[in-house]
Motif scaffolding. Structure first.
Motif, PDB file in Angstrom:
ATOM      1  N   VAL A 251       9.226  19.012  41.663  1.00 29.97           N
ATOM      2  CA  VAL A 251       8.181  19.523  41.023  1.00 29.97           C
ATOM      3  C   VAL A 251       6.941  20.026  42.051  1.00 29.97           C
ATOM      4  O   VAL A 251       6.654  18.731  42.526  1.00 29.97           O
ATOM      5  CB  VAL A 251       8.207  19.190  39.557  1.00 29.97           C
ATOM      6  N   GLN A 252       6.185  20.860  41.961  1.00 26.77           N
ATOM      7  CA  GLN A 252       5.051  20.833  42.317  1.00 26.77           C
ATOM      8  C   GLN A 252       3.948  20.243  41.629  1.00 26.77           C
ATOM      9  O   GLN A 252       3.873  20.157  40.343  1.00 26.77           O
ATOM     10  CB  GLN A 252       4.678  22.447  42.329  1.00 26.77           C
ATOM     11  N   PRO A 253       2.811  19.961  42.381  1.00 28.98           N
ATOM     12  CA  PRO A 253       1.573  19.188  41.451  1.00 28.98           C
ATOM     13  C   PRO A 253       1.257  19.932  40.317  1.00 28.98           C
ATOM     14  O   PRO A 253       0.987  21.294  40.636  1.00 28.98           O
ATOM     15  CB  PRO A 253       0.659  18.953  42.696  1.00 28.98           C
TER      16      PRO A 253
ATOM     17  N   GLN B 108       1.695  14.529  39.348  1.00 32.53           N
ATOM     18  CA  GLN B 108       0.955  14.145  40.948  1.00 32.53           C
ATOM     19  C   GLN B 108       1.822  13.610  41.795  1.00 32.53           C
ATOM     20  O   GLN B 108       2.642  12.954  41.406  1.00 32.53           O
ATOM     21  CB  GLN B 108      -0.203  13.386  40.512  1.00 32.53           C
ATOM     22  N   PRO B 109       1.283  13.966  43.292  1.00 36.08           N
ATOM     23  CA  PRO B 109       2.217  13.401  44.308  1.00 36.08           C
ATOM     24  C   PRO B 109       2.379  11.661  43.871  1.00 36.08           C
ATOM     25  O   PRO B 109       3.555  11.347  44.488  1.00 36.08           O
ATOM     26  CB  PRO B 109       1.551  13.591  45.595  1.00 36.08           C
TER      27      PRO B 109
ATOM     28  N   VAL C  80       7.207  14.794  43.513  1.00 35.82           N
ATOM     29  CA  VAL C  80       6.269  15.752  43.315  1.00 35.82           C
ATOM     30  C   VAL C  80       5.698  16.092  44.614  1.00 35.82           C
ATOM     31  O   VAL C  80       4.989  15.503  45.169  1.00 35.82           O
ATOM     32  CB  VAL C  80       5.204  15.033  42.286  1.00 35.82           C
ATOM     33  N   SER C  81       5.743  17.518  45.038  1.00 35.90           N
ATOM     34  CA  SER C  81       5.371  17.874  46.323  1.00 35.90           C
ATOM     35  C   SER C  81       5.250  19.490  46.077  1.00 35.90           C
ATOM     36  O   SER C  81       6.076  20.265  45.660  1.00 35.90           O
ATOM     37  CB  SER C  81       6.328  17.562  47.203  1.00 35.90           C
ATOM     38  N   SER C  82       4.259  19.977  47.084  1.00 39.41           N
ATOM     39  CA  SER C  82       4.133  21.384  47.200  1.00 39.41           C
ATOM     40  C   SER C  82       4.725  21.842  48.456  1.00 39.41           C
ATOM     41  O   SER C  82       4.927  23.112  48.732  1.00 39.41           O
ATOM     42  CB  SER C  82       2.472  21.853  47.282  1.00 39.41           C
TER      43      SER C  82
ATOM     44  N   GLY D 210       2.744  20.050  37.833  1.00 42.49           N
ATOM     45  CA  GLY D 210       4.007  20.606  37.020  1.00 42.49           C
ATOM     46  C   GLY D 210       4.451  19.536  35.904  1.00 42.49           C
ATOM     47  O   GLY D 210       4.016  18.480  35.983  1.00 42.49           O
TER      48      GLY D 210
ATOM     49  N   THR E 172       5.653  10.542  42.309  1.00 44.43           N
ATOM     50  CA  THR E 172       7.023  10.470  43.146  1.00 44.43           C
ATOM     51  C   THR E 172       7.483   8.949  43.120  1.00 44.43           C
ATOM     52  O   THR E 172       6.750   7.999  43.798  1.00 44.43           O
ATOM     53  CB  THR E 172       6.849  11.076  44.666  1.00 44.43           C
TER      54      THR E 172
END
Length: 117
Positions: A12-14, A87-88, A115-117, A16, A91
């Motif tokens: 998931v993106q930060p 948030q990252p 969690v990463s873009s 999210g 993770t």
């Protein structure tokens, strides 16, 4: 023997959200305290949240308070972890655990949350 199975991890993106679920197969109809722990890369396993047998009491680590919500189904031993504003640093591999006689006696295999873009 109690089987604990987690589901719902992923990428998931930060900012999210993700929802994890955990089902514990307990032979009796009794309900147990359940919780979530996580292990971030290079770190030891840490407490995230726990919920009482009735669902009326919940506790959270400071790092997730206000962003994560634990809940449980009315019957059985199934819990959910709603994770918002990820948030990252969230993770990790997330583990579900079941408490018996005050001890975290049974654990799932873990589900990965990235969690990463």
């Amino acid at each position: 023997q109690v089987q604990v199975v987690e589901s719902g991890g992923g990428l998931v993106q930060p900012g999210g959200s993700l929802r994890l679920s955990c089902q514990a197969s307990v032979r009796t109809s009794s309900k147990h305290v359940m919780g979530w722990f996580r292990q971030r890369p290079g770190k030891e396993r840490e407490f995230v949240t726990t919920i009482s047998e009735s669902g009326g009491h919940t506790y959270y680590a400071d790092s997730v308070k206000g962003r994560f919500t634990i809940s449980r189904d009315d019957t059985g031993n199934t819990v959910h972890l709603q994770m918002d504003r990820l948030q990252p640093e969230d993770t990790a591999t997330y583990y579900c655990a079941v408490q018996f006689q005050g001890n975290w006696a049974y654990w799932g295999q873990g589900t990965q949350v990235t969690v990463s873009s």
